[in-house]
Motif scaffolding. Structure first.
Motif, PDB file in Angstrom:
ATOM      1  N   MET A 116      -2.908   1.514   7.147  1.00 44.30           N
ATOM      2  CA  MET A 116      -2.954   2.056   5.786  1.00 44.30           C
ATOM      3  C   MET A 116      -3.662   3.407   5.750  1.00 44.30           C
ATOM      4  O   MET A 116      -3.267   4.294   4.985  1.00 44.30           O
ATOM      5  CB  MET A 116      -3.631   1.051   4.852  1.00 44.30           C
ATOM      6  CG  MET A 116      -2.809  -0.206   4.624  1.00 44.30           C
ATOM      7  SD  MET A 116      -3.478  -1.313   3.353  1.00 44.30           S
ATOM      8  CE  MET A 116      -5.004  -1.856   4.142  1.00 44.30           C
ATOM      9  N   GLY A 120      -3.672   0.524  -3.713  1.00 42.89           N
ATOM     10  CA  GLY A 120      -2.725  -0.049  -2.764  1.00 42.89           C
ATOM     11  C   GLY A 120      -3.412  -0.858  -1.683  1.00 42.89           C
ATOM     12  O   GLY A 120      -2.905  -1.899  -1.248  1.00 42.89           O
ATOM     13  N   THR A 121      -4.581  -0.392  -1.220  1.00 42.62           N
ATOM     14  CA  THR A 121      -5.335  -1.121  -0.203  1.00 42.62           C
ATOM     15  C   THR A 121      -5.766  -2.480  -0.737  1.00 42.62           C
ATOM     16  O   THR A 121      -5.655  -3.508  -0.039  1.00 42.62           O
ATOM     17  CB  THR A 121      -6.569  -0.315   0.231  1.00 42.62           C
ATOM     18  OG1 THR A 121      -6.137   0.936   0.790  1.00 42.62           O
ATOM     19  CG2 THR A 121      -7.371  -1.066   1.269  1.00 42.62           C
ATOM     20  N   HIS A 150       0.831  -1.202   0.000  1.00 42.08           N
ATOM     21  CA  HIS A 150       0.000   0.000   0.000  1.00 42.08           C
ATOM     22  C   HIS A 150       0.866   1.252   0.000  1.00 42.08           C
ATOM     23  O   HIS A 150       0.636   2.182  -0.782  1.00 42.08           O
ATOM     24  CB  HIS A 150      -0.922  -0.019   1.221  1.00 42.08           C
ATOM     25  CG  HIS A 150      -1.658   1.260   1.444  1.00 42.08           C
ATOM     26  ND1 HIS A 150      -1.236   2.216   2.346  1.00 42.08           N
ATOM     27  CD2 HIS A 150      -2.800   1.758   0.873  1.00 42.08           C
ATOM     28  CE1 HIS A 150      -2.079   3.233   2.318  1.00 42.08           C
ATOM     29  NE2 HIS A 150      -3.028   2.982   1.449  1.00 42.08           N
TER      30      HIS A 150
END
Length: 265
Positions: free
Chosen positions: A158, A125-126, A102
């Motif tokens: 995150m 990214g997550t 992430h």
């Protein structure tokens, strides 16, 4: 490596493996016979009652029960890691590694960037981090994703990285836009110092500055600093007009005085 662990491998006893039960030791590979007897001895030694470290006496049932109670007490105190704690520790370390996907995605584009692009990078990214964790984790959560403590902690991590990146993007955007505006102001200041000012040239430079600011100023600070830039350009234009009119009036006055002087007998 555990001291009481061992492993054995045996060579193939005979080419015709379907007839092994019919063959005697003399017909088998001599290396296999040696390895087999060695393995038998090892299994026998592991199967006999264990002796205590002191005295060399076989452990009794009472002593075995006491040893088990001691071991259970150590487990309850946390001195010996349980399977559940080992799994949680493994998954937690894995979540930290996967969260790195992430962060790497967020840092892929240099700052500043538009806010919408940063959100897209965060979502991408997550998704990559969650896929990494779900594909490599040990076991599965019995309570669903919403109650998976390790996964929820990874989400929080995150989100914190995303918030930090947003702040950095805001700072970079503000710095870039300020630099663009300062360059424009300096360019206009140089025009004001001209001995023969040109209104058309100055207005063209103001228009060029507006275009440059619209193109080069990007990121979340653009809308806020656009109003500031517009006000600055308007102020610079007003100052130039005033200075231009003053110089023009002074020039006309000097010329008029000169003409009157030349006509006086």
């Amino acid at each position: 490596r555990a001291r009481n662990s061992s492993a054995s491998s045996l060579v193939q006893p005979h080419q015709e493996r379907t007839k092994l039960c019919e063959l005697g030791d003399g017909q088998l590979d001599a290396r296999y016979v040696v390895q087999r007897d060695r393995l038998r001895a090892l299994v026998h030694s592991l199967a006999v009652p264990k002796a205590r470290h002191t005295g060399g006496v076989a452990m009794t049932g009472v002593e075995l029960a006491a040893s088990i109670r001691k071991t259970v007490g150590a487990l309850n105190e946390g001195d010996i890691p349980r399977a559940g704690s080992v799994v949680r520790a493994f998954n937690r370390e894995l979540s930290m590694d996967c969260a790195g996907h992430h962060l790497a995605t967020l840092e892929r584009e240099p700052l500043p960037v538009e806010e919408e692009e940063l959100v897209l990078l965060h979502d991408k990214g997550t998704k990559a981090a969650v896929q990494c964790f779900q594909s490599k984790r040990f076991g599965r959560s019995k309570h669903g994703i919403e109650k998976d403590e390790v996964l929820q902690d990874m989400y929080k991590s995150m989100e914190a990285s995303f918030a930090h990146r947003k702040e950095a993007n805001l700072y970079s955007s503000s710095k870039l836009c300020d630099e663009v505006q300062e360059a424009c102001v300096q360019r206009l200041a140089d025009l004001q110092d001209m001995r023969l000012p040109s209104m058309r040239r100055f207005q063209a430079s103001v228009s060029a500055c507006n275009v440059t600011f619209a193109v080069q100023c990007i990121g979340p600070s653009k809308l806020r600093l656009l109003n500031k830039h517009t006000a600055t350009m308007s102020k610079e234009l007003s100052l130039f007009k005033k200075d231009y009119n003053d110089k023009l009036f002074n020039g006309i006055a000097i010329v008029s005085v000169g003409m009157v002087s030349t006509r006086t007998p």
